[in-house]
Design a protein around this motif. Structure first.
Motif, PDB file in Angstrom:
ATOM      1  N   HIS A  99     -34.280  16.661 -33.002  1.00 57.84           N
ATOM      2  CA  HIS A  99     -35.060  15.433 -33.207  1.00 57.84           C
ATOM      3  C   HIS A  99     -36.030  15.216 -32.049  1.00 57.84           C
ATOM      4  O   HIS A  99     -35.668  15.399 -30.894  1.00 57.84           O
ATOM      5  CB  HIS A  99     -34.148  14.218 -33.407  1.00 57.84           C
ATOM      6  CG  HIS A  99     -33.277  13.835 -32.242  1.00 57.84           C
ATOM      7  ND1 HIS A  99     -33.641  12.866 -31.329  1.00 57.84           N
ATOM      8  CD2 HIS A  99     -32.063  14.267 -31.838  1.00 57.84           C
ATOM      9  CE1 HIS A  99     -32.675  12.717 -30.433  1.00 57.84           C
ATOM     10  NE2 HIS A  99     -31.709  13.554 -30.703  1.00 57.84           N
ATOM     11  N   ASP A 117     -32.206  15.031 -24.276  1.00 55.23           N
ATOM     12  CA  ASP A 117     -31.984  14.449 -25.612  1.00 55.23           C
ATOM     13  C   ASP A 117     -33.300  13.899 -26.160  1.00 55.23           C
ATOM     14  O   ASP A 117     -33.632  12.758 -25.922  1.00 55.23           O
ATOM     15  CB  ASP A 117     -30.934  13.340 -25.503  1.00 55.23           C
ATOM     16  CG  ASP A 117     -30.552  12.765 -26.845  1.00 55.23           C
ATOM     17  OD1 ASP A 117     -30.891  13.366 -27.879  1.00 55.23           O
ATOM     18  OD2 ASP A 117     -29.916  11.687 -26.867  1.00 55.23           O
ATOM     19  N   ASP A 118     -34.092  14.620 -26.921  1.00 57.45           N
ATOM     20  CA  ASP A 118     -33.761  15.950 -27.347  1.00 57.45           C
ATOM     21  C   ASP A 118     -35.011  16.813 -27.275  1.00 57.45           C
ATOM     22  O   ASP A 118     -35.212  17.696 -28.112  1.00 57.45           O
ATOM     23  CB  ASP A 118     -33.172  15.890 -28.763  1.00 57.45           C
ATOM     24  CG  ASP A 118     -32.471  17.188 -29.164  1.00 57.45           C
ATOM     25  OD1 ASP A 118     -32.127  17.982 -28.266  1.00 57.45           O
ATOM     26  OD2 ASP A 118     -32.312  17.427 -30.352  1.00 57.45           O
ATOM     27  N   GLU A 142     -33.950  10.039 -35.568  1.00 56.53           N
ATOM     28  CA  GLU A 142     -32.531  10.371 -35.387  1.00 56.53           C
ATOM     29  C   GLU A 142     -31.821   9.236 -34.675  1.00 56.53           C
ATOM     30  O   GLU A 142     -30.716   8.842 -35.038  1.00 56.53           O
ATOM     31  CB  GLU A 142     -32.382  11.672 -34.571  1.00 56.53           C
ATOM     32  CG  GLU A 142     -30.963  12.249 -34.556  1.00 56.53           C
ATOM     33  CD  GLU A 142     -30.100  11.782 -33.389  1.00 56.53           C
ATOM     34  OE1 GLU A 142     -28.923  12.157 -33.357  1.00 56.53           O
ATOM     35  OE2 GLU A 142     -30.570  11.029 -32.516  1.00 56.53           O
ATOM     36  N   GLU A 143     -32.512   8.707 -33.656  1.00 57.33           N
ATOM     37  CA  GLU A 143     -31.886   7.653 -32.836  1.00 57.33           C
ATOM     38  C   GLU A 143     -31.761   6.338 -33.613  1.00 57.33           C
ATOM     39  O   GLU A 143     -31.072   5.426 -33.176  1.00 57.33           O
ATOM     40  CB  GLU A 143     -32.686   7.431 -31.540  1.00 57.33           C
ATOM     41  CG  GLU A 143     -32.830   8.685 -30.669  1.00 57.33           C
ATOM     42  CD  GLU A 143     -31.571   9.061 -29.887  1.00 57.33           C
ATOM     43  OE1 GLU A 143     -30.518   8.446 -30.122  1.00 57.33           O
ATOM     44  OE2 GLU A 143     -31.661   9.983 -29.046  1.00 57.33           O
ATOM     45  N   GLU A 172     -28.851  19.800 -29.757  1.00 55.41           N
ATOM     46  CA  GLU A 172     -28.725  18.514 -29.061  1.00 55.41           C
ATOM     47  C   GLU A 172     -28.421  18.793 -27.597  1.00 55.41           C
ATOM     48  O   GLU A 172     -27.415  19.414 -27.282  1.00 55.41           O
ATOM     49  CB  GLU A 172     -27.548  17.705 -29.639  1.00 55.41           C
ATOM     50  CG  GLU A 172     -27.828  17.034 -30.966  1.00 55.41           C
ATOM     51  CD  GLU A 172     -28.625  15.745 -30.843  1.00 55.41           C
ATOM     52  OE1 GLU A 172     -29.104  15.394 -29.748  1.00 55.41           O
ATOM     53  OE2 GLU A 172     -28.766  15.095 -31.891  1.00 55.41           O
TER      54      GLU A 172
HETATM   55 ZN   LIG Z   1     -29.912  13.456 -29.633  1.00 59.57          ZN
END
Ligand SMILES: [Zn+2]
Length: 341
Positions: free
Chosen positions: A116, A137-138, A170-171, A198
Motif C-alpha cells: 500500500h 510502512d509501506d 489500506e490505512e 509490509e
Molecule cells: Zn502497512
C-alpha cells in the motif's frame, strides 16, 4: 565534405544529448534510495488517502510502471482503478495503481505482488514532527514491488502472469484491496496466489524475512525453498498471536467471506470457520522495532541494501518457480479454506 562532418558532429552531439536526457529522466534508473526519498519526503504529508500529494504520487507510480514496461490489465483502460474510500468521517477519492506483466507462457494464472502506498498523514496536535512519513510502512513495500517488477519485466518467460498493485486506503481499513476483490480486473479464479509487502525496509537481521499465515497455504513452503536458494531465510510469523494475516491487503483476497461471527468463532470459541479465498499472504522484515505508526518511521530506519537484496531475491525466487506450480490451501487449526469458483 566540411558540411557533412559538421552535420555528423551536430547529429552525434544531438543524439548524445538526447540519450543523456532520456537516461537521466528514465524512472527505472532510480535507485532504492531515490525511490524511498521520493515517497517519504515531508512534502508528501504522510501520504493520506485523498490528500493533495497523492495525485502527484499516483502519476509518479504510473511513470515508474511505464518505464518498467508494465501494461494495464486487458480489461482495464489504464493503470488507475479509481474508487471512493468511505470512512466514518468522510468519502475520499482513492486510486489503486495496477499494472501487469505477461508471462510469455501457457499459464493463464496470475500472481499478485503488492503493497500500500498510502499512510496515516499528519497529526497537527503533536509537538515537533507532525508528519508520519511511513518509510517502512509501506514505502518500503512499494519500492520492493517496483524493483521486483523491473526484474521480472526483463525475464524472457515467467511461470505466472504478474499483477503489480500499489493499493490506496489500506490505512483506512484495507479498502483498496477490498475494492479490487469486489471489482476484480481479472476473474478471481485466475489468481493463483500472491503476497503483499509490509515493512520490508527495517534494520533487522540481514537476509531474513517472514510470512503471515505461514501454516495456511503451500505458498510458504514454496517461497521458503526458493528464497533459500537466494540466500534468504523465510521464517514463520513471529507475532502469531496478533493474526497479522488478517491485517494487510492480502486479507480481502484470502478471506472473502470473513465476518465478525466467524472471527469470534475461531478466536473466542476455538472452532474452525469456513472461509472462501485465494491463498495470499503478507511478507515482512520488521521484528517489532518501535517506529511502527510513529512519526519516526522515516528514512533513518531503513536498511537500503537489505531492502534491495530482498526485492531481487524475491524476484529470482518467483522466476525459479516451476510453471505448473499450484498453491493450495492447507489443513490448519483455524480455517477450512476453499477457493472461489
Ligand atoms: Zn502497512
Amino acid at each position: 565534405m566540411k558540411y557533412k562532418s559538421l552535420n555528423l558532429i551536430l547529429l552525434s552531439v544531438f543524439s548524445l544529448t538526447a540519450c543523456a536526457q532520456s537516461k537521466s529522466v528514465k524512472p527505472q534508473e532510480l535507485s532504492t534510495e531515490d525511490m524511498m526519498a521520493y515517497l517519504v519526503d515531508d512534502n508528501k504529508l504522510g501520504r493520506e488517502t485523498g490528500s493533495k500529494p497523492m495525485i502527484e504520487i499516483q502519476q509518479w507510480l504510473i511513470e515508474q510502471y511505464q518505464a518498467i514496461g508494465l501494461k494495464p490489465l486487458p480489461n482495464a483502460k489504464s493503470f488507475r482503478q479509481e474508487f471512493v474510500a468511505k470512512t466514518k468521517k468522510a468519502e475520499l477519492d482513492a486510486v489503486n495503481i495496477i499494472g501487469a506483466i505477461d508471462c510469455n507462457c501457457d499459464n493463464d494464472k496470475y500472481l499478485i505482488i503488492g503493497a500500500h502506498y498510502d499512510h496515516v498523514g499528519i497529526n497537527n496536535k503533536l509537538k515537533g514532527d507532525q508528519i508520519f512519513n511511513g518509510a517502512d510502512d509501506d514505502a518500503s513495500g512499494v519500492v520492493a514491488s517496483l524493483i521486483i517488477a523491473r526484474e521480472l519485466a526483463k525475464a524472457p518467460k515467467l511461470p505466472f502472469n504478474i499483477i503489480i498493485a500499489a493499493w490506496d486506503a489500506e490505512e483506512k481499513g484495507l479498502l483498496g484491496s477490498k475494492h479490487f476483490v469486489d471489482n476484480p480486473l481479472v476473474p478471481l479464479n485466475k489468481i493463483e496466489s500472491g503476497f503483499m509487502f509490509e515493512l520490508v525496509g527495517s534494520k533487522s537481521e540481514p537476509n531474513n524475512a517472514w510470512m503471515t499465515g505461514f501454516a495456511y497455504s503451500s505458498l510458504y513452503p514454496e517461497m521458503k525453498s526458493q528464497l533459500k536458494k537466494q540466500g534468504w531465510t523465510l521464517g514463520e510469523d513471529p507475532f502469531a498471536e496478533q493474526f497479522l494475516f488478517m491485517r494487510s491487503d492480502n486479507a480481502p483476497f484470502a478471506m472473502m467471506d470473513m465476518t465478525k461471527e466467524k472471527s469470534n468463532q475461531v478466536f473466542m470459541e476455538g472452532k474452525k470457520a469456513d472461509i472462501t479465498g485465494i491463498p495470499m499472504h503478507a511478507m515482512s522484515i520488521w521484528k517489532g522495532q518501535p517506529h511502527y505508526h510513529q512519526v519516526g518511521d522515516d528514512l533513518s530506519v531503513i536498511d537500503f541494501e537489505n531492502l534491495t537484496n530482498f526485492s531481487i531475491a524475491v524476484a529470482n525466487a518467483i522466476k525459479s518457480l516451476p510453471e505448473d506450480t499450484k498453491i493450495e490451501w492447507l489443513e490448519n487449526p483455524h480455517f477450512n479454506f476453499k477457493r472461489p469458483q
